[in-house]
Write a protein that holds these residues in place. Sequence first.
Motif, short mmCIF file in Angstrom:
data_model
loop_
_atom_site.label_atom_id
_atom_site.label_comp_id
_atom_site.label_asym_id
_atom_site.label_seq_id
_atom_site.Cartn_x
_atom_site.Cartn_y
_atom_site.Cartn_z
N ARG A 103 0.85 -1.19 0.00
CA ARG A 103 0.00 0.00 0.00
C ARG A 103 0.89 1.24 0.00
NH1 ARG A 103 -3.22 -0.56 4.56
NH2 ARG A 103 -4.70 -1.67 3.26
N PHE A 104 0.72 2.05 -1.04
CA PHE A 104 1.40 3.35 -1.08
C PHE A 104 0.43 4.39 -0.54
CE2 PHE A 104 4.36 1.15 -3.71
CZ PHE A 104 5.56 1.82 -3.48
N HIS A 105 0.96 5.22 0.32
CA HIS A 105 0.13 6.19 1.01
C HIS A 105 0.64 7.59 0.67
CE1 HIS A 105 -1.57 7.63 5.10
NE2 HIS A 105 -2.38 7.87 4.10
N VAL A 106 -0.18 8.34 -0.03
CA VAL A 106 0.23 9.70 -0.41
C VAL A 106 -0.64 10.69 0.37
CG1 VAL A 106 0.41 11.36 -2.30
CG2 VAL A 106 0.86 8.94 -2.72
N VAL A 107 0.03 11.63 1.04
CA VAL A 107 -0.71 12.68 1.76
C VAL A 107 -0.38 14.00 1.08
CG1 VAL A 107 -1.06 13.84 3.97
CG2 VAL A 107 -0.54 11.39 3.92
N LEU A 108 -1.41 14.70 0.63
CA LEU A 108 -1.20 16.00 -0.04
C LEU A 108 -1.96 17.09 0.71
CD1 LEU A 108 -1.67 14.90 -3.75
CD2 LEU A 108 0.47 15.66 -2.73
N PRO A 109 -1.28 18.19 1.01
CA PRO A 109 -2.02 19.29 1.65
C PRO A 109 -2.95 19.95 0.62
CG PRO A 109 0.25 19.94 1.23
CD PRO A 109 0.14 18.51 0.81
N ARG A 110 -4.05 20.48 1.11
CA ARG A 110 -4.99 21.09 0.17
C ARG A 110 -4.40 22.34 -0.48
NH1 ARG A 110 -10.12 19.58 0.07
NH2 ARG A 110 -10.85 18.13 1.66
N GLN A 111 -3.54 23.02 0.30
CA GLN A 111 -2.94 24.25 -0.25
C GLN A 111 -1.51 23.98 -0.66
OE1 GLN A 111 -3.86 27.32 2.79
NE2 GLN A 111 -4.29 28.54 0.98
N PHE A 112 -1.11 24.55 -1.78
CA PHE A 112 0.26 24.39 -2.23
C PHE A 112 1.17 25.20 -1.29
CE2 PHE A 112 3.86 24.94 -5.13
CZ PHE A 112 3.96 23.64 -5.61
N PRO A 113 2.33 24.61 -0.90
CA PRO A 113 3.13 25.22 0.17
C PRO A 113 3.46 26.70 0.00
CG PRO A 113 4.11 23.18 -0.60
CD PRO A 113 2.88 23.37 -1.39
N SER A 114 3.92 27.09 -1.18
CA SER A 114 4.34 28.49 -1.32
C SER A 114 3.13 29.42 -1.19
CB SER A 114 5.06 28.72 -2.64
OG SER A 114 4.16 28.46 -3.68
N LEU A 115 1.93 28.88 -1.60
CA LEU A 115 0.72 29.68 -1.47
C LEU A 115 0.39 29.85 0.01
CD1 LEU A 115 -1.59 28.29 -4.28
CD2 LEU A 115 -0.12 30.29 -4.31
N VAL A 116 0.66 28.78 0.77
CA VAL A 116 0.41 28.84 2.20
C VAL A 116 1.26 29.94 2.82
CG1 VAL A 116 0.56 27.59 4.39
CG2 VAL A 116 -0.17 26.39 2.33
N SER A 117 2.57 29.91 2.43
CA SER A 117 3.46 30.91 3.05
C SER A 117 3.08 32.32 2.60
CB SER A 117 4.92 30.60 2.76
OG SER A 117 5.14 30.57 1.38
N THR A 118 2.66 32.43 1.32
CA THR A 118 2.25 33.75 0.84
C THR A 118 1.01 34.23 1.61
OG1 THR A 118 2.97 33.03 -1.31
CG2 THR A 118 1.75 35.09 -1.24
N ALA A 119 0.07 33.27 1.80
CA ALA A 119 -1.15 33.61 2.53
C ALA A 119 -0.82 34.04 3.95
CB ALA A 119 -2.09 32.40 2.54
N GLN A 120 0.11 33.30 4.56
CA GLN A 120 0.50 33.63 5.93
C GLN A 120 1.17 35.00 5.97
OE1 GLN A 120 2.84 30.28 7.05
NE2 GLN A 120 1.10 29.19 7.96
N ALA A 121 2.03 35.23 4.95
CA ALA A 121 2.73 36.51 4.90
C ALA A 121 1.72 37.66 4.79
CB ALA A 121 3.69 36.53 3.72
#
Lengths: 592, 142
Positions: A571-589
């Motif tokens: 079983r391969f288990h892939v976990v993906l965040p809903r938001q793309f990382p750089s967008l997350v940091s931009t949003a946080q910024a």
Amino acid sequence: MTPERFSKLLLMSLAVPTLLVFVMASVVAFEVGQLRDALGWVDHTDTVIAETRAELRRIVDAETGLRGFLVTGREEFLESQRESSGTAARFAKLEAMVADNPPQRQRLDEIRGKFENWIGYSKQMVQLREGAGNYSDFELNMTGKRMMDEIRAGFATVIDVEQALRDTRLERATHIDKDFKISLAGLSLLLATTLVLFSRYQLRNLALQYGSALKTAEEKAAEERERKQWFLTLLRSVGDAVIATNANGRITFMNPAAEAATGWSEAAAKQQRLESVFRTVKADTRERLENPVDRVRRLNAVAGPLDHRLLIRRDESEIHVDDCGAPIRDDDGKIIGFILIFRDVTRQYELERTLRTSEKLALAGRITASVAHEIHNPLDTVGNLLHMILIDGGSEHIAEYAELATQQLQRVHQVTLSMLNLYRESHAPVTVKLAEVVNSALALLEMQVRSKEAQVTCRFTEGSSVEGFPGELRQVFTNLIHNALDAIPQGGTIAIDCMSGGTQKQVNITITDNGCGIAEQDIPRLFQPLFTTKGESGTGLGLWVSKGIVEKHGGTIDVETKNTPGESWTRFHVVLPRQFPSLVSTAQALAN
Amino acid sequence: MAFESIPIAGSDLHMRDPQQRKTILCVDDEPIGLMVRAKLLEMSGFSVITGVDGPTALELFRANDVDIVLLDYLMPRMHGGEVARELRAIDPKTPIIILSAYLSLPEDVMRLADLCLVKGMPPKELVEAIRSLLPYEDGETG
């Protein structure tokens, strides 16, 4: 030599002479005592002789006085007679003085007796003169003379004996004095010799000890120097770049690899702040990165490789680096500096990029094969139908053939359309519906699915979507499903599950197959480049690239497997965040 | 679709006596393609037996007097190469043509087949290839 041993030696070198001096002083004191005693005895004898002579003189004076009185009849001559009245006491004193010498005492006793007799005679003579008796009788006078002669002779003997005694005692004193001098000289010589020999021995011992201690210290120092040199050489010769700074982050050391990597010479870089020599930016966004020394100081621990960094060299050219920093502590654990180790990974980076391209090409190859199959089959049928129309001209079946051919061409159109869709890649992350991505991956693999008669089940939570690059994500699922298809037996099962809660920040996707499982020893290398379990037919890049893509999307990928025959699965288990990382940091910024 | 009802007419290939026709075993997992190919070959004067996978093909081969086999390569359960190997074990002489959508096939498979052809080639060439592999053609005039 230990300090204890040194003190012991020092104590001994003091104690021995002290002891010797003490012995010598004792001997001297004893000798002096002896000499004093001997001289005391000489003095005593001298006193005895002097007292005896004085007494003799008094007695002679008394006789002379008696004669003067007898001649003149004048009382003044009897003065000396009266003076000798203390004779008894003086004799007692003299006798006491020679109490140690019984013969002398005996003699003095006899003299006293004789003098007492003479006193009696003297009184008789005085009476004779005063009473006008015959005081000039010859016999009478001769008796007196004889008495006095005996007294004199007695005294002479006493004095002679004392004189002899005095000589003996003086000789003894002289002897003792001589002995004393000799023994003093001997002792002094002995002391001096002992001191010299002992001191020499001790000094030599001390010198030897000191010498050996000095030698050990020198050897240790040399060893330390050699070690230091060795470490320095080691640091200079390692292929990795090494920069050391003091506690304030100013450069104190740089090895040639660091010089080559940064373009700064050690001499120029010394005392510069680390961030002026080791200038780094994030490889993808080019934002300035925290200086590794600051990071180590902040974390107070070894800081491992950070994001992919670009080092801006002195000449403004750029190289890719991997770095790691660590604090340098003294024995008390206080930070006294920092060490930065980094490596030029430009070639590795280029190689990885080439490998990624290779994997893309391999994927393209696999897709091409699929496309060939998907297109050749309907084209073949269309060709056959057209041929049939040609040779069967005018038949009522022509419309039927044409209809069939149209359907087949429609299939070709569908295939090419989905292929184009697959390769249309956006430059910014977009909302990706995971169901669509997985379905398009499955469409691509339809041929293999059919060939394996695989039972593929897909379960998606409604509206499961993430932000990302659809083409890349499709590549991940194509790889994972392709691997599952390779692993399963004929008619095997593949289950694709995509779960995401409405409020969850991530989406979980599992791809489970009932294939043969993965050997335990292969698991650690599974995501490494160029590792394959498929022999010639695998590139060994699929999972590595998939991992890279998933991580780029801020997610994780891992594997569970069981390879017990008969009940094996993977079983391969892939976990993906809903938001793309750089967008997350931009949003946080922006939020900040 | 009832291809069986399609008459064979207007061809130089359809005039032979059906008794003398050569029998082709045609195997493909794609049902429409298989039917169209079978019709074409029948129109070209052959007698065609069709099978949709390897095991069926082997059964048909044993049960019928087959002159030549036309095998699709990529099929579920058994691919064309495996079927060819089994066929050779039953009868090494019967010619085998492997059709595939790929430009190249594994070498051992290519060795097993008398001929490997890529799908999508002109049908005329396919028919000619089949003919060239048959020992002779009864009543062949050309």
